[in-house]
Design an enzyme around this catalytic site. Structure first.
Site, mmCIF file in Angstrom:
data_model
loop_
_atom_site.group_PDB
_atom_site.id
_atom_site.type_symbol
_atom_site.label_atom_id
_atom_site.label_comp_id
_atom_site.label_asym_id
_atom_site.label_seq_id
_atom_site.Cartn_x
_atom_site.Cartn_y
_atom_site.Cartn_z
ATOM 1 N N ASN A 329 -56.236 42.444 2.402
ATOM 2 C CA ASN A 329 -56.622 41.169 1.818
ATOM 3 C C ASN A 329 -57.886 40.674 2.500
ATOM 4 O O ASN A 329 -58.277 41.198 3.535
ATOM 5 C CB ASN A 329 -55.495 40.142 1.990
ATOM 6 C CG ASN A 329 -55.479 39.113 0.889
ATOM 7 O OD1 ASN A 329 -56.486 38.902 0.216
ATOM 8 N ND2 ASN A 329 -54.338 38.481 0.684
ATOM 9 N N THR A 332 -61.555 33.851 4.188
ATOM 10 C CA THR A 332 -62.905 33.345 4.401
ATOM 11 C C THR A 332 -63.509 33.944 5.656
ATOM 12 O O THR A 332 -64.680 34.282 5.700
ATOM 13 C CB THR A 332 -62.853 31.815 4.573
ATOM 14 O OG1 THR A 332 -62.025 31.283 3.551
ATOM 15 C CG2 THR A 332 -64.228 31.204 4.492
ATOM 16 N N TYR A 333 -62.693 34.089 6.674
ATOM 17 C CA TYR A 333 -63.228 34.486 7.966
ATOM 18 C C TYR A 333 -62.853 35.894 8.386
ATOM 19 O O TYR A 333 -63.222 36.324 9.463
ATOM 20 C CB TYR A 333 -62.791 33.480 9.037
ATOM 21 C CG TYR A 333 -63.640 32.242 8.993
ATOM 22 C CD1 TYR A 333 -64.731 32.094 9.834
ATOM 23 C CD2 TYR A 333 -63.382 31.235 8.068
ATOM 24 C CE1 TYR A 333 -65.526 30.994 9.771
ATOM 25 C CE2 TYR A 333 -64.180 30.119 7.994
ATOM 26 C CZ TYR A 333 -65.254 30.001 8.851
ATOM 27 O OH TYR A 333 -66.058 28.893 8.777
ATOM 28 N N GLY A 334 -62.114 36.581 7.576
ATOM 29 C CA GLY A 334 -61.751 37.923 7.995
ATOM 30 C C GLY A 334 -61.322 38.803 6.843
ATOM 31 O O GLY A 334 -60.886 38.327 5.794
ATOM 32 N N VAL A 336 -58.732 41.916 6.161
ATOM 33 C CA VAL A 336 -57.553 42.490 6.811
ATOM 34 C C VAL A 336 -57.290 43.891 6.251
ATOM 35 O O VAL A 336 -57.285 44.096 5.040
ATOM 36 C CB VAL A 336 -56.320 41.577 6.621
ATOM 37 C CG1 VAL A 336 -55.093 42.183 7.285
ATOM 38 C CG2 VAL A 336 -56.605 40.186 7.193
ATOM 39 N N LYS A 351 -57.603 42.685 11.550
ATOM 40 C CA LYS A 351 -58.407 41.646 10.896
ATOM 41 C C LYS A 351 -59.817 41.730 11.467
ATOM 42 O O LYS A 351 -60.044 41.458 12.647
ATOM 43 C CB LYS A 351 -57.803 40.268 11.148
ATOM 44 C CG LYS A 351 -58.599 39.128 10.505
ATOM 45 C CD LYS A 351 -57.837 37.824 10.603
ATOM 46 C CE LYS A 351 -58.691 36.642 10.179
ATOM 47 N NZ LYS A 351 -57.961 35.378 10.229
ATOM 48 N N ASP A 451 -53.613 24.207 9.228
ATOM 49 C CA ASP A 451 -53.884 24.901 7.969
ATOM 50 C C ASP A 451 -52.628 25.629 7.493
ATOM 51 O O ASP A 451 -52.701 26.756 7.030
ATOM 52 C CB ASP A 451 -55.047 25.893 8.144
ATOM 53 C CG ASP A 451 -55.668 26.268 6.799
ATOM 54 O OD1 ASP A 451 -55.396 25.570 5.795
ATOM 55 O OD2 ASP A 451 -56.425 27.250 6.753
#
Ligand code: ATP
Length: 674
Positions: A329, A332-334, A336, A351, A451
């Site tokens: 998947n 936004t920041y990684g 995986v 990740k 979050d």
């Protein structure tokens, strides 16, 4: 060729990994060959040459010879080595080089464990990573109209495939030339070729989807890690600590708008961009920075100090210790990936930290996202069955950073989308208990997740739930300090945040838990607003418009004056979760509804705490939570179970019913889903 010099053939290939230009120059002198990889960026940035590694296409034996030769080169200069192959000094090399073993068609790392102290590696980022916007157009070698190397990239060439460095078809230019022409500074012979540039754009697009394995998405940074050590029990030993006011571990100015909006887009959810223009966000951030300036600390400081963290700083293994399996998947920041530990065979999730996504303010000066640093800091320190476990951090030769996590087969969002039926009440109880246990662990350790949402709750096939994505987390203390209100994905965002509260606490996570509980019961999000105003509107229409009486201090919230409240005096939540239903609505007992209502209480001071939620009667009434065998004997559920058994004994009800007995036989509810 200058008279008297050894005849060295050189071929060069350029490629673009999505963020910076990579140049590989192959040198061959008779039977000996070597390779210089340069990763350089931007004309504007004069430290274009920053990375060098070299190796041989033959076995490790010759590599040793090669390195010896290389070490004899003068520091920072190109000089003639014993075999006549000219290389820049190996002192520039940060890490042991990779050996590309052609015979066995596999790549090996010449040194099993690389020593890369974290601070050194972080410092190296300063010279290695630039903003995406600053990355230059990829250029071809002078005089070459079309780059077969680029064609290869478009076809899916992989950094870690020996093919990428050995395929004859990928030669851009083969020439005999004076090795003296090899300069460690930026090449002078770069031309921009429109055709090549469009190829590059195409390549970049493809790479962003699936062409490459580890190195497809970004250019990264480094952190180090322990040698697989994980100091068992360390995190569990973390008891409720004294308030960590002096230990803020994140740069608060970096954590809000862009991430939220992008995160929303990634999730297919609404974005807060509708409500906040870029300027507004920046103003908000500036205010926030001012307010929280004193909270910032050096980024290298671990969030939670501990043995495990410090071990992680000692050394860092290479990503090639893991075998790539597939991409799982992308957030936004990684990105995986699923991978296999080559030594142990264990399946893990890697990740890969994306560099330079979003706003400039979201990054440390050398381009590493503050959110990722925060996440790594926290997850390396924490150990709890309901918090995703980070085993180590590894790197590749392009300074990409990968968090190695335990692999989880599902996230709750994806799982609910693929399920035909809703979770049963006992499933929801089991999941809620695990979620609450994880949240309790965070809150006990002075961390707000900020979050919590269904896509950040991972599940495996044994029914274990684990909280992930700590990029928005931060430590909090008492008394509360002002923080940014631009946290928590819109659908799960507490009303105080929507109304601009700067001082908030654990109650924001509890609101998100309430939204998640409702979503698990109904199999659809509770409040799916499309903008902040719409989100507030949706909440008020269901829960009733709050008054100062319900929520003391409401009128003083910064967003109150701006917001137009609908006038809806009733709480209609029960209509959505009735005690009984003939039309298929999700049903909830009195006790369950009480818990939901208390999680979704407007006034953060009156909202239920995680401890009270865990002790709520709903978990003790029938149907009982599904048993999750991974829970330790100390786990809440077992305490609940003991309490329930005791109650039954006392009231003469005897042992559990058959269905309750199932829990004791470790029936993972996941089995039922497939
Ligand atoms: N350990 C893991 N095992 C399996 N899948 C995982 C794991 N960690 C994350 N994922 C998957 O990758 C997705 C993105 O991960 P994560 O939320 O950590 O990335 P992110 O870039 O921080 O996302 P966001 O956009 O929400 O900020 C998750 O929703 C999940 O589907």
């Amino acid at each position: 060729m200058a008279a008297g010099r050894t005849n060295v053939s050189k071929r060069r290939e350029d490629y673009y990994d999505g963020y910076s230009k990579k140049e590989v120059v192959h040198y061959r002198n008779g039977t000996r060959d070597a390779k210089v990889i340069r990763d350089w960026v931007d004309d504007k940035y004069k430290h274009g040459y920053r990375y060098l590694s070299n190796g041989l296409n033959s076995g490790p034996k010759r590599v040793e010879a090669r390195f010896d030769d290389a070490h004899r080169c003068k520091n920072g200069e190109v000089s003639k080595c014993d075999d006549g192959i000219l290389l820049p000094s190996a002192k520039k090399r940060k890490f042991s080089p990779i050996v590309w073993d052609l015979d066995e068609k596999k790549v090996e790392i010449s040194s099993k464990k690389r020593i890369a102290p974290m601070r050194t590696a972080l410092r190296s980022l300063k010279s290695s990573v630039r903003l995406v916007s600053e990355v230059p157009n990829v250029v071809s070698d002078g005089g070459v109209a079309k780059s077969p190397a680029l064609e290869n990239k478009v076809k899916g060439l992989d950094f870690f495939s020996e093919k990428s460095f050995s395929d004859g078809g990928s030669v851009v230019a083969t020439e005999s030339e004076s090795p003296g022409e090899l300069s460690p500074s930026l090449p002078q012979d770069i031309v921009v070729d429109d055709q090549v540039q469009s190829e590059v754009e195409e390549f970049v697009q493809m790479q962003n989807t699936s062409t490459s394995r580890w190195a497809s998405d970004s250019d990264l940074e480094d952190i180090s890690l322990s040698d697989g050590e994980d100091a068992p029990g360390k995190g569990e030993q973390l008891s409720k600590r004294s308030t960590p006011e002096s230990g803020e571990f994140c740069r608060e100015n970096s954590e809000d708008g862009a991430r939220l909006s992008e995160s929303d887009i990634v999730d297919g959810e609404c974005s807060s961009k509708d409500e906040y223009s870029e300027n507004e966000l920046e103003v908000d951030d500036v205010l926030d920075v001012d307010n929280t300036a004193e909270e910032d600390i050096a980024v290298e400081e671990p969030a939670i100090s501990g043995q495990r963290s410090s071990n992680m700083l000692q050394s860092c293994r290479h990503v090639l210790e893991y075998e790539y399996l597939n991409k799982v998947n992308e957030g936004t920041y990684g990105v995986v990936y699923r991978a296999r530990d080559k030594k142990t065979g264990e399946i893990v999730a890697l990740k890969k930290v994306k560099m330079n996504v979003g706003r400039k303010e979201d990054y440390l000066e050398y381009g590493f996202p503050t959110s990722s640093l925060r996440e790594i800091n926290i997850l390396l320190s924490f150990k709890h069955p309901s918090v995703v476990r980070v085993k180590e951090v590894v790197m590749d030769d392009f300074d990409s950073v990968f968090m190695v996590m335990e692999y989880m087969e599902h996230d709750l969002k994806g799982l609910m989308e693929s399920m035909k039926f809703r979770f049963s009440t006992s499933d929801v109880k089991c999941l809620m208990l695990q979620l609450l246990e994880g949240v309790k662990y965070l809150h006990d350790n002075w961390v707000l997740h900020r979050d919590l949402k269904t896509s950040n709750l991972l599940l495996n096939n044994r029914g274990e739930l684990k909280i992930c994505d700590f990029g928005m987390s931060r430590q909090y203390g008492s008394p509360l300090k002002p923080y940014t209100s631009m946290v928590v994905t819109l659908w799960y965002r507490a009303p105080e945040l929507l109304l601009g509260a700067k001082k908030y606490s654990t109650a924001v996570d509890m609101w998100s838990v309430g939204c998640i509980m409702a979503e698990m019961l109904a199999k659809k999000p509770l409040f799916s607003g499309t903008s902040e105003a719409d989100q507030i509107d949706k909440i008020f229409k269901t829960l009733g418009t709050p008054t100062e009486k319900d929520w003391p201090g409401l009128s003083e919230l910064p967003g109150r004056a701006k917001a137009k409240f609908v006038n809806q005096p009733y709480n209609l939540l029960r209509r959505r979760f009735p005690a009984t239903s003939f039309i298929g609505s999700p049903v909830l007992s009195e006790s369950g509804f009480d818990l939901l209502n208390r999680l979704l209480t407007y006034d953060p001071d009156q909202r239920i705490t995680v401890d009270d939620a865990l002790n709520h009667d709903w978990f003790r009434e029938d149907p009982l939570p599904k048993f999750n065998h991974t829970f330790s004997p100390q786990h809440t559920w077992n305490r609940h179970l003991e309490g329930m058994q005791k109650k039954r004994r006392e009231s003469g009800l005897g042992k559990c019913s058959d269905s309750q007995h199932d829990y004791l036989h470790h029936v993972p509810f996941m089995k039922r889903l497939y």
